[in-house]
Motif scaffolding. Structure first.
Motif, PDB file in Angstrom:
ATOM      1  N   LEU A 107      88.056  42.489   3.337  1.00 53.00           N
ATOM      2  CA  LEU A 107      87.274  41.484   3.514  1.00 53.00           C
ATOM      3  C   LEU A 107      86.777  40.685   2.111  1.00 53.00           C
ATOM      4  CD1 LEU A 107      85.053  42.599   6.415  1.00 53.00           C
ATOM      5  CD2 LEU A 107      86.246  40.328   6.456  1.00 53.00           C
ATOM      6  N   ARG A 108      86.868  41.636   1.094  1.00 55.06           N
ATOM      7  CA  ARG A 108      86.503  41.028  -0.203  1.00 55.06           C
ATOM      8  C   ARG A 108      87.295  39.724  -0.556  1.00 55.06           C
ATOM      9  NH1 ARG A 108      90.074  44.942  -1.224  1.00 55.06           N
ATOM     10  NH2 ARG A 108      91.507  44.673  -3.340  1.00 55.06           N
ATOM     11  N   TYR A 109      88.419  39.642  -0.007  1.00 50.40           N
ATOM     12  CA  TYR A 109      89.411  38.203  -0.314  1.00 50.40           C
ATOM     13  C   TYR A 109      88.525  36.990   0.221  1.00 50.40           C
ATOM     14  CZ  TYR A 109      92.891  41.302  -2.073  1.00 50.40           C
ATOM     15  OH  TYR A 109      93.527  42.368  -2.588  1.00 50.40           O
ATOM     16  N   SER A 110      87.760  37.246   1.206  1.00 45.37           N
ATOM     17  CA  SER A 110      86.977  36.042   1.831  1.00 45.37           C
ATOM     18  C   SER A 110      86.057  35.676   0.694  1.00 45.37           C
ATOM     19  CB  SER A 110      86.456  36.421   3.156  1.00 45.37           C
ATOM     20  OG  SER A 110      85.423  37.375   3.109  1.00 45.37           O
ATOM     21  N   LEU A 111      85.318  36.345   0.027  1.00 43.99           N
ATOM     22  CA  LEU A 111      84.334  36.034  -1.159  1.00 43.99           C
ATOM     23  C   LEU A 111      85.166  35.573  -2.388  1.00 43.99           C
ATOM     24  CD1 LEU A 111      82.214  39.352  -1.160  1.00 43.99           C
ATOM     25  CD2 LEU A 111      81.838  37.112   0.125  1.00 43.99           C
ATOM     26  N   MET A 112      86.468  36.185  -2.564  1.00 44.71           N
ATOM     27  CA  MET A 112      87.101  35.593  -3.702  1.00 44.71           C
ATOM     28  C   MET A 112      87.620  34.239  -3.409  1.00 44.71           C
ATOM     29  SD  MET A 112      88.786  39.326  -4.357  1.00 44.71           S
ATOM     30  CE  MET A 112      90.378  38.732  -5.282  1.00 44.71           C
ATOM     31  N   GLY A 113      88.168  34.056  -2.264  1.00 42.80           N
ATOM     32  CA  GLY A 113      88.413  32.713  -1.633  1.00 42.80           C
ATOM     33  C   GLY A 113      87.545  31.567  -1.788  1.00 42.80           C
ATOM     34  N   ALA A 114      86.441  32.017  -1.286  1.00 48.77           N
ATOM     35  CA  ALA A 114      85.137  31.112  -1.367  1.00 48.77           C
ATOM     36  C   ALA A 114      84.631  30.791  -2.837  1.00 48.77           C
ATOM     37  CB  ALA A 114      83.836  31.596  -0.652  1.00 48.77           C
ATOM     38  N   ALA A 115      85.025  31.605  -3.880  1.00 52.66           N
ATOM     39  CA  ALA A 115      84.590  31.378  -5.291  1.00 52.66           C
ATOM     40  C   ALA A 115      85.614  30.335  -5.827  1.00 52.66           C
ATOM     41  CB  ALA A 115      84.664  32.652  -6.040  1.00 52.66           C
ATOM     42  N   LEU A 116      86.913  30.086  -5.101  1.00 53.40           N
ATOM     43  CA  LEU A 116      87.917  29.284  -5.635  1.00 53.40           C
ATOM     44  C   LEU A 116      87.638  27.770  -5.039  1.00 53.40           C
ATOM     45  CD1 LEU A 116      90.915  31.528  -5.698  1.00 53.40           C
ATOM     46  CD2 LEU A 116      89.922  30.586  -7.404  1.00 53.40           C
ATOM     47  N   GLN A 117      86.919  27.713  -3.846  1.00 55.88           N
ATOM     48  CA  GLN A 117      86.636  26.448  -3.082  1.00 55.88           C
ATOM     49  C   GLN A 117      86.370  25.238  -4.005  1.00 55.88           C
ATOM     50  OE1 GLN A 117      83.836  24.941  -1.896  1.00 55.88           O
ATOM     51  NE2 GLN A 117      84.759  23.508  -0.331  1.00 55.88           N
TER      52      GLN A 117
END
Length: 236
Positions: A91-101
């Protein structure tokens, strides 16, 4: 090439970004390869064939989740337990993806999602550092991710073949490789005293959650706590 008049206009997607990402990530990917060998050994000892272990690494590309899945492996396979645990860890990948948005929002969907398939902790950290520098290399994530994928899958195959010979990989200190890589990346991501508060919050929450909450949820909870702190600080 993707361009626009908005803040993400400077972000491009070209061969130069792809090449730079790949070459920059090779040393990190080679280091993580030691962890891939450990996974291959464990997968072999759990009864997976070389092809099955390689297929898992090629499609999942998440070391911690794969190790936990193998540790839970049994006959019959506890599908629900494995899926739930892996979901919690990743689930941490959702946070990482959001940081790249902010950088990826104006890129074509095919390029964004194609790059995100190769997203792992190590190349995310490298990509964030590169994009924050103002390079605008939108293909950096894909290039660095391909490097991670090649070494991860290749080292898994090596470990799976050697599974019957190596024995317990922890006796060689291979299990510490990933921790060492994360320490090195943390140093690169350090942004002065402003990084201290969210890092300490993430540490405190994750350690506390690990002692209270079963499974791997402490990883997500630590990241979410740090994210909330950052939102509060910037909004304030």
């Amino acid at each position: 090439m993707d361009t626009d008049d908005s803040p993400g206009a400077a972000v491009t997607f070209d061969r130069e970004g792809l090449r730079t990402g790949f070459l920059t990530c090779v040393p990190v990917a080679a280091g993580v390869g030691g962890y891939g060998v450990a996974f291959g050994v464990l997968a072999s000892q759990a009864g997976l064939s070389v092809a099955e272990a390689a297929l898992m690494s090629a499609t999942v590309l998440a070391g911690a989740a794969q190790i936990v899945a193998i540790e839970l492996w049994a006959d019959p396979v506890p599908v629900a337990a494995i899926l739930t645990t892996v979901f919690a860890i990743n689930l941490r990948y959702s946070l990482m993806g959001a940081a790249l948005q902010p950088w990826f929002e104006h890129m074509r969907a095919s390029r964004v999602y194609g790059s995100l398939f190769f997203l792992v902790d190590e190349n995310w950290a490298l990509t964030m550092r590169d994009l924050k520098s103002g390079s605008g290399r939108g293909a950096y994530l894909l290039g660095s991710g391909i490097a991670m994928w090649v070494f991860w899958v290749g080292s898994t195959i090596v470990g799976a073949f050697a599974g019957g010979v190596i024995g317990d990989p922890s006796q060689y200190g291979v299990d510490f490789v990933l921790a060492a890589v994360f320490v090195a990346l943390a140093v690169e991501l350090w942004d002065g005293n402003s990084s201290l508060v969210p890092w300490l919050v993430a540490l405190g929450v994750s350690v506390g959650a690990a002692a209270i909450v079963p499974g791997q949820w402490y990883i997500l909870l630590g990241g979410l706590a740090a994210a909330v702190v950052e939102v509060i600080r910037f909004d304030g």
